[in-house]
Design a protein around this motif. Structure first.
Motif, short mmCIF file in Angstrom:
data_model
loop_
_atom_site.label_atom_id
_atom_site.label_comp_id
_atom_site.label_asym_id
_atom_site.label_seq_id
_atom_site.Cartn_x
_atom_site.Cartn_y
_atom_site.Cartn_z
N ASP A 26 -66.99 56.14 -95.28
CA ASP A 26 -66.03 55.71 -94.26
C ASP A 26 -65.08 56.82 -93.85
OD1 ASP A 26 -64.22 55.84 -96.41
OD2 ASP A 26 -63.90 53.68 -96.49
N PHE A 27 -65.01 57.90 -94.64
CA PHE A 27 -64.13 59.03 -94.35
C PHE A 27 -64.85 60.18 -93.67
CE2 PHE A 27 -65.73 58.96 -98.64
CZ PHE A 27 -66.27 60.22 -98.83
N TYR A 28 -66.13 60.04 -93.38
CA TYR A 28 -66.86 61.07 -92.64
C TYR A 28 -66.43 60.99 -91.17
CZ TYR A 28 -70.16 61.39 -96.60
OH TYR A 28 -70.75 61.55 -97.82
N GLY A 29 -65.61 61.95 -90.78
CA GLY A 29 -65.08 61.90 -89.42
C GLY A 29 -64.11 60.76 -89.22
N MET A 30 -63.49 60.28 -90.32
CA MET A 30 -62.52 59.18 -90.26
C MET A 30 -63.10 57.99 -89.49
SD MET A 30 -61.00 62.05 -91.01
CE MET A 30 -60.74 62.93 -89.49
N GLY A 31 -64.27 57.54 -89.91
CA GLY A 31 -64.91 56.38 -89.30
C GLY A 31 -65.93 56.72 -88.24
N HIS A 32 -65.94 57.95 -87.74
CA HIS A 32 -66.88 58.32 -86.68
C HIS A 32 -68.32 58.14 -87.12
CE1 HIS A 32 -69.52 61.19 -84.53
NE2 HIS A 32 -68.83 60.79 -83.46
N ASN A 33 -68.63 58.48 -88.38
CA ASN A 33 -70.02 58.41 -88.82
C ASN A 33 -70.53 56.98 -88.84
OD1 ASN A 33 -72.20 59.17 -91.43
ND2 ASN A 33 -72.02 60.48 -89.63
N GLU A 34 -69.69 56.06 -89.24
CA GLU A 34 -70.10 54.65 -89.23
C GLU A 34 -70.31 54.16 -87.79
OE1 GLU A 34 -68.13 52.89 -93.30
OE2 GLU A 34 -66.82 53.10 -91.55
N LEU A 35 -69.43 54.56 -86.89
CA LEU A 35 -69.60 54.18 -85.49
C LEU A 35 -70.88 54.78 -84.91
CD1 LEU A 35 -65.91 54.70 -84.33
CD2 LEU A 35 -67.07 52.50 -84.57
N LEU A 36 -71.19 56.02 -85.30
CA LEU A 36 -72.41 56.66 -84.84
C LEU A 36 -73.64 55.91 -85.35
CD1 LEU A 36 -73.12 60.43 -84.63
CD2 LEU A 36 -74.75 58.97 -85.81
N ILE A 37 -73.62 55.53 -86.62
CA ILE A 37 -74.76 54.79 -87.18
C ILE A 37 -74.91 53.45 -86.47
CG2 ILE A 37 -75.57 53.58 -89.25
CD1 ILE A 37 -74.52 55.97 -90.87
N HIS A 38 -73.79 52.79 -86.17
CA HIS A 38 -73.88 51.54 -85.41
C HIS A 38 -74.59 51.77 -84.08
CE1 HIS A 38 -72.17 49.17 -82.00
NE2 HIS A 38 -72.67 48.20 -82.73
N ASP A 39 -74.20 52.83 -83.38
CA ASP A 39 -74.84 53.13 -82.10
C ASP A 39 -76.33 53.42 -82.28
OD1 ASP A 39 -72.42 52.80 -80.81
OD2 ASP A 39 -72.00 54.94 -80.64
N ALA A 40 -76.66 54.14 -83.33
CA ALA A 40 -78.06 54.50 -83.57
C ALA A 40 -78.92 53.29 -83.92
CB ALA A 40 -78.15 55.54 -84.69
N LEU A 41 -78.31 52.29 -84.53
CA LEU A 41 -79.06 51.10 -84.95
C LEU A 41 -79.10 50.02 -83.88
CD1 LEU A 41 -77.96 50.70 -88.69
CD2 LEU A 41 -80.04 51.75 -87.77
N ARG A 42 -78.43 50.26 -82.76
CA ARG A 42 -78.44 49.27 -81.69
C ARG A 42 -79.88 48.97 -81.25
NH1 ARG A 42 -73.91 48.57 -78.57
NH2 ARG A 42 -73.27 50.74 -78.96
N GLY A 43 -80.26 47.71 -81.28
CA GLY A 43 -81.61 47.32 -80.89
C GLY A 43 -82.62 47.38 -82.02
N ARG A 44 -82.20 47.85 -83.19
CA ARG A 44 -83.10 47.91 -84.35
C ARG A 44 -82.87 46.67 -85.22
NH1 ARG A 44 -86.49 52.78 -84.74
NH2 ARG A 44 -85.69 54.09 -83.05
N ASN A 45 -83.86 46.35 -86.05
CA ASN A 45 -83.74 45.23 -86.98
C ASN A 45 -82.91 45.67 -88.18
OD1 ASN A 45 -84.03 43.17 -88.87
ND2 ASN A 45 -86.19 42.82 -88.39
#
Length: 338
Positions: A58-77
């Protein structure tokens, strides 16, 4: 086409996942600038290749990494992906490190924000990034156990802790895996931590398998390091230490070339060869580096190969600690088992 990663279980109590994972830290922090579109494309390529384990904090980029993973998983199961999240590291708005907080209240608060950023209703493996010196591990694990009971977390992991802490944690709740640095030049866990993990049925997710690029075969003595790249302060990347460590890489390159493989592929394959309970995490943030790492799945190391690798890079041969002194002091894995 590279071989698809095999499926495995993280320890005796963990989730079923791919036998190779993707470490996402460098897509947001600590390794200098990264391209967000390329990062998302790399996550997509990893998923398409059969990698299902994504590791973040959660501290990778102060939350940026989690937001990025959310974007990457959009439309995935979502159920086809296992997300591993570290928490506890405290950072200021200027990115400075402020210490650790793995108290029960902080643990549950951090999880609430992580679920929100990832837009998911559960985390597959949740783990403190380091042992909080002010909070008994029993309290931290107990708080995560409450989150397991409530359905927000499916499995509990640990990171960079020693053998005694592993035992104390496992007495509170089953631990799926220990995330710890493990590479040809970082083998400190082999003496006590790895045997204890195996005794307790705890798997190993090995990060730093390429020693942050040092063992990639792509690093050079004159490489420019960005101001935001923590390797600029890492002892193994400094002066004579770097020259010595790159000489080890060149010795390893000869063995790799004899196998028709790259240095990185042999280094990853060596970690994978240490046991079926060890899952290497590759920190690729570009598709070409990911493709190279996936090629390690096609590298089979014979006893003769392993002997040649050990001769090229003997245990304990690296120059410099794996972190600067201030960071080493926070590693229970380095301080508690001496």
């Amino acid at each position: 086409m590279p071989t698809t990663p095999a499926r495995t279980t993280l320890g005796s109590a963990g989730p079923t996942t791919s036998a190779l994972g993707l470490g996402c830290m460098g897509m947001s922090d600590l390794y200098g600038p990264a391209d967000e579109a390329e990062s998302i494309a790399t996550v997509h390529a990893a998923l398409d290749a059969g990698i299902t384990l994504l590791d973040t904090g959660d501290f990778y980029g102060m939350g940026h990494n989690e937001l990025l993973i959310h974007d990457a998983l959009r439309g995935r199961n979502r159920e086809n992906v296992q997300i591993s999240v570290k928490f506890g590291a405290q950072r200021g708005p200027d990115r400075t490190w402020l210490g650790y907080d793995a108290s029960p209240a902080a643990t549950k608060t951090a999880l609430a924000y992580t679920l929100r950023r990832l837009r998911t209703d559960h985390i597959d493996v949740y783990r403190p990034a380091r042992l909080d010196p002010n909070v008994p591990i029993e309290e931290t694990v107990g708080a995560i156990a409450d989150l397991v009971q409530a359905g927000y977390v499916r499995h509990i992991g640990l990171s960079e802790v020693g053998a005694d802490t592993l035992r104390r944690a496992a007495a509170v709740h089953p631990i799926s895996d220990l995330q710890i640095e493990y590479s040809l030049i970082s083998r400190g866990l082999e003496a006590e931590i790895l045997p204890t993990a195996r005794e307790l049925g705890i798997g190993i997710t090995a990060y730093g398998v390429l020693s942050r690029g040092l063992l990639s075969g792509h690093w050079s003595n004159d490489r420019e390091i960005a101001a935001t790249d923590f390797r600029g302060h890492s002892p193994r990347f400094q002066g004579d230490n770097l020259a010595h460590n790159l000489s080890l890489v060149e010795a390893l390159r000869k063995t790799a070339e004899a196998k028709g493989a790259s240095v990185a592929q042999v280094a990853i394959a060596w970690v994978a060869s240490r046991g079926e309970d060890i899952v290497p995490l590759v920190g690729a943030r570009r598709r070409d580096r990911l493709a190279e790492a996936l090629g390690a799945l096609d590298v089979t190391l014979t006893p003769a190969d392993l002997a040649a690798i050990e001769a090229a890079v003997p245990a304990g041969s690296a120059a410099g600690d794996r972190y600067a002194a201030a960071q080493m002091a926070h590693l229970d894995s380095e301080t508690s088992d001496r």
